[in-house]
Scaffold this active site. Structure first.
Site, PDB file in Angstrom:
ATOM      1  N   ASP A  36       0.741  -1.287  -0.078  1.00 42.10           N
ATOM      2  CA  ASP A  36       0.134  -0.039  -0.048  1.00 42.10           C
ATOM      3  C   ASP A  36       0.861   1.167  -0.024  1.00 42.10           C
ATOM      4  OD1 ASP A  36      -2.227   1.777  -0.062  1.00 42.10           O
ATOM      5  OD2 ASP A  36      -3.091   0.736   1.514  1.00 42.10           O
TER       6      ASP A  36
HETATM    7  C1  NOJ Z   1      -4.194   3.695   0.126  1.00 41.16           C
HETATM    8  C2  NOJ Z   1      -5.453   2.808   0.157  1.00 41.16           C
HETATM    9  O1  NOJ Z   1      -5.135   2.013   1.418  1.00 41.16           O
HETATM   10  C3  NOJ Z   1      -5.511   1.606  -0.960  1.00 41.16           C
HETATM   11  O2  NOJ Z   1      -6.427   1.117  -0.801  1.00 41.16           O
HETATM   12  C4  NOJ Z   1      -5.063   2.314  -2.211  1.00 41.16           C
HETATM   13  O3  NOJ Z   1      -5.355   1.282  -3.213  1.00 41.16           O
HETATM   14  C5  NOJ Z   1      -3.922   3.032  -2.384  1.00 41.16           C
HETATM   15  N1  NOJ Z   1      -3.743   4.192  -1.470  1.00 41.16           N
HETATM   16  C6  NOJ Z   1      -3.661   3.839  -3.574  1.00 41.16           C
HETATM   17  O4  NOJ Z   1      -4.604   4.783  -3.913  1.00 41.16           O
END
Ligand code: NOJ
Length: 762
Positions: free
Chosen positions: A288
């Site tokens: 993430d």
């Molecule tokens: C943070 C989020 O937790 C995740 O779900 C997302 O896909 C990513 N950012 C990318 O934007």
């Protein structure tokens, strides 16, 4: 569009156009040869570059780290991009990669396509309430068609985190609390996004997230800690990820949280022992957003050098945005702290994804302006969005058949969400164009505007709470500057001159989703004041709810005549809500996350354990597992949802009172539509193992059937289960069944069921 001819890998083995999901040995051989050849030419720097994902463009969910992007792509320092879409924007970056880098390796383009790309469907928690696996798959298919037409080849979805704490704003993004249903939905979504083959360029690679257990963060606070027994993990939380992996998900995203002391992004047990060795996952793992760097704050190292090693050792392949890999892996190799072979493995996985998507054969295969124009938000997609929204709307209350409304007389349409566009598409609606969404006022006008007089008033802001306004930003809330009492007076006057009140209330889109945990999960007080004033007019009141989580709705349940949970229903929200309000569509959805009476009951979920002192309703018996000030009951149990018609259930009949391992038990019941409307019912099957080597939940969902019955019609609904369905993690953590007594329950929700007993023998 005129494209420069690209002479890719002139001396290399030719790349196939794209892959079918089930890789044949011949395809595998061809891919291996291609990638071996390519990798033999790559420098260590170029390999490390493939493990780096940069954010360019529209959305950020953390610190902005990616700098000098074009230059970095040109240097071969970038393997993937996120937050860039449209054929034009994608083409520009892709062009740098395939025309200006030494080896011309194309980029992956990932994006948060969570509940639709441009055509926005209801939030995932809403879609789950439809219990309609084909339809959910269809929404993912459409999202893939739109996203792939818009330059994207990789979506950060499905989000399959089981969530039993509605304080956590991200409960909106998943399927709710149930493991079995969540697993079915995970599979349906992966199939929808990826299909059977990438041969046509209308599919995208799925990324199952957030691996793992992100939905169990302590206190429902985002990014927080998870500490969980292995038994609970395997029994309740891991199966949906496994289902997505088994369905062929091409990638996995590591979660932000730690698990029993080790952050997911540095957790070798999770990423290698479980995911790769046990589950056989052969795609790639991306972190993430900046999750590697965040391991410094977690306390896993002092520098990005330290944590980059932790992540690579754990089995992470790609670093989303943090550039910890880019900045440190070469030095780590020089220092002998990581092996070049580890980088080779990660690089190969990323290259394989690109190969499978057909990007080596045509890096621009997802960049066609004409296709984008023809595909995005085409009429049949909007129709599908209306249908999905209708099937996701839950009727929570309907005393005296207040609904459906008649298309005569007058309606006071009140509330901050009654003529709202932005909130309709909800949180995580990435590329969605909220200006194209249909408000409730517009939907009602379109359906009944000629016959019904509509008296509209905003009545209140979503919230007047200063703290909340500061947190969310005044722009997002679009607050009216008038004093609250002036707005309420206007609404009360509208109510007084109308036959019925329809109040559209709830959360703003920013009050759920990422970084949107709430400690109180009721309707914000500005709107509660409005509802109370409306109630005082004595007019019948229908409440239409919009929100991304189960809310505490005790007052609303006691005081509304009817209540519809519409979630954030997407682009076509207003049209779907109008259809349901006026009975053009008879609601059939059922909640997949328990609605508590009070936030103090959380976590509250149907498949709980019995305890040694279960509370069974004897008010005076103090020494039971209970509260002094409230019952244990939810406001609405898992699986709950009404219809404009009524369904009655006959007794549960079993083909036998005993089954042996491997034998099928037939379970049947007759369901009758005893009301005046045709309608759809979701018939639910649960079991309970009475005695086990470890304690077992009081109920576990095993199956369901969605049936349509005309008014007066009956249908025998059949289920089968066998010992395989009764497996669980026993005292030795073996996934098996145990002989003994079972109960089977069939009903309209997890509470209102009929039961029968059977024995599983040896
Ligand atoms: C943070 C989020 O937790 C995740 O779900 C997302 O896909 C990513 N950012 C990318 O934007």
């Amino acid at each position: 569009m005129l494209r420069k001819p690209i002479l890719l890998f002139m001396l290399m083995v030719s790349a196939s156009s794209a892959f079918s999901q089930a890789v044949s040995p011949a395809q595998q051989k061809k891919m291996d040869a291609f990638i071996n050849n390519l990798m033999s030419k790559m420098t260590l720097d170029e390999k490390i570059g493939q493990l780096n994902q940069v954010s360019v463009g529209f959305d950020v969910t953390g610190p902005i780290v990616s700098k000098n992007v074009n230059e970095n792509i040109e240097k071969g320092n970038v393997g993937a991009v996120l937050n860039t879409y449209t054929p034009d924007a994608v083409r520009k970056l892709q062009q740098i990669a395939v025309e200006h880098t030494r080896l011309k390796i194309p980029l992956l383009f990932g994006y948060d396509v969570i509940h639709g790309h441009k055509t926005i469907f209801p939030i995932p928690l809403g879609l789950a309430s439809s219990w309609d696996l084909d339809m959910i798959k269809q929404t993912a298919t459409i999202a893939a068609q739109e996203a792939s037409a818009d330059g994207i080849n990789w979506v950060f979805s499905p989000m399959v985190d089981i969530a039993r704490d509605p304080r956590w704003g991200r409960i909106a993004e998943g399927s709710g609390e149930d493991t079995w249903l969540g697993s079915q939905i995970a599979k349906a979504m992966v199939q929808g996004y990826q299909g059977d083959t990438y041969l046509n360029n209308d599919k995208v690679m799925a990324c199952v997230k957030h691996f793992a257990l992100y939905g169990a963060v302590e206190a429902g606070r985002d990014y927080n800690t998870v500490d969980m027994s292995e038994r609970r993990m395997f029994q309740d939380y891991l199966p949906p990820y496994k289902a997505a992996v088994d369905a062929g998900a091409g990638s996995v995203m590591s979660s932000f949280n730690e698990i029993n002391g080790v952050p997911a992004s540095g957790n070798k047990w999770l990423m290698t022992d479980l995911l790769r060795k046990k589950w056989g996952f052969n795609g790639f793992v991306v972190t993430d957003y900046t999750a590697i760097n965040e391991m410094i704050m977690h306390g896993m190292g002092e520098t990005t050098y330290d944590v980059a090693k932790v992540a690579l050792d754990a089995g992470i392949d790609m670093d989303m945005v943090g550039e910890a890999f880019l900045d440190n892996l070469k030095q780590l190799v020089k220092d002998g702290k990581v092996q070049p072979s580890q980088i080779d493995i990660a690089c190969r996985r990323v290259l394989e994804a690109k190969y499978k998507l057909g990007l080596f054969a045509d890096p621009y295969r997802y960049c066609n302006d004409e296709r984008a124009q023809k595909t995005i938000m085409k009429p049949e997609f909007l129709e599908a969005a209306t249908e999905a929204a209708k099937r996701s709307i839950v009727l929570l209350k309907n005393s005296n058949n207040t609904l459906p409304l008649k298309t005569t007389g007058s309606i006071a349409l009140i509330g901050p969400l009654a003529d709202d566009h932005r909130d309709m598409i909800g949180p995580w609606s990435g590329a969605g164009d909220w200006q194209k969404s249909v408000s409730v006022l517009e939907g009602i006008k379109k359906l009944a505007g000629n016959q019904v007089q509509i008296n509209y008033a905003k009545g209140a802001n979503i919230t007047n709470d200063d703290w909340m306004i500061k947190r969310l930003g005044a722009d997002q809330l679009n607050n009216d500057a008038r004093p609250a009492n002036e707005m309420i007076d206007e609404a009360v006057n509208a109510a007084k001159k109308s036959d019925i009140i329809v109040a559209v209330v709830g959360e703003s889109y920013g009050m759920s989703g990422e970084a949107a945990s709430r400690s109180e999960i009721g309707i914000p007080s500005a709107q509660e004041d409005l509802l109370k004033a409306l109630k005082a007019t004595g007019k019948p009141m229908v409440i239409i709810l919009m929100n991304g989580r189960p809310l505490t709705l005790k007052w609303e349940n006691d005081n509304a005549d009817a209540m519809l949970e519409t979630w954030f229903a997407g682009t076509e929200a207003g049209n779907a809500i109008a259809d349901v309000l006026f009975g053009e569509y008879n609601p059939s959805a059922k909640i997949t996350a328990t609605f508590p009476q009070d936030v103090g009951q959380i976590p509250l979920y149907y498949s709980h354990k019995n305890t040694g002192r279960p509370y069974q309703g004897d008010f005076t018996d103090r020494y039971k597992s209970r509260y002094l000030d409230i019952s244990n009951d939810p406001l609405y149990p898992f699986g709950f949802g009404l219809s404009y018609t009524t369904f009655t259930y006959g007794d549960v009949k079993l083909s036998s009172n005993t089954i042996k391992p491997g034998q099928l038990l037939q379970i049947s019941t007759t369901v009758t539509n005893t009301g005046k409307y045709d309608g759809t019912e979701i018939v639910q099957l649960y079991t309970r193992q009475m005695v086990g080597s470890v304690t077992r939940p009081v109920e576990e969902l095993k199956n369901f059937k969605k049936i349509f019955l005309k008014a007066g019609e009956s249908q025998v609904v059949n289920f089968t289960i066998s010992s395989a369905d009764l497996r669980f993690y026993d005292i030795n953590m073996k996934y098996t069944y145990e002989p003994g007594d079972f109960k089977v329950f069939v009903g309209t929700n997890s509470r209102d069921v009929k039961e029968a007993n059977f024995k599983l023998t040896n």
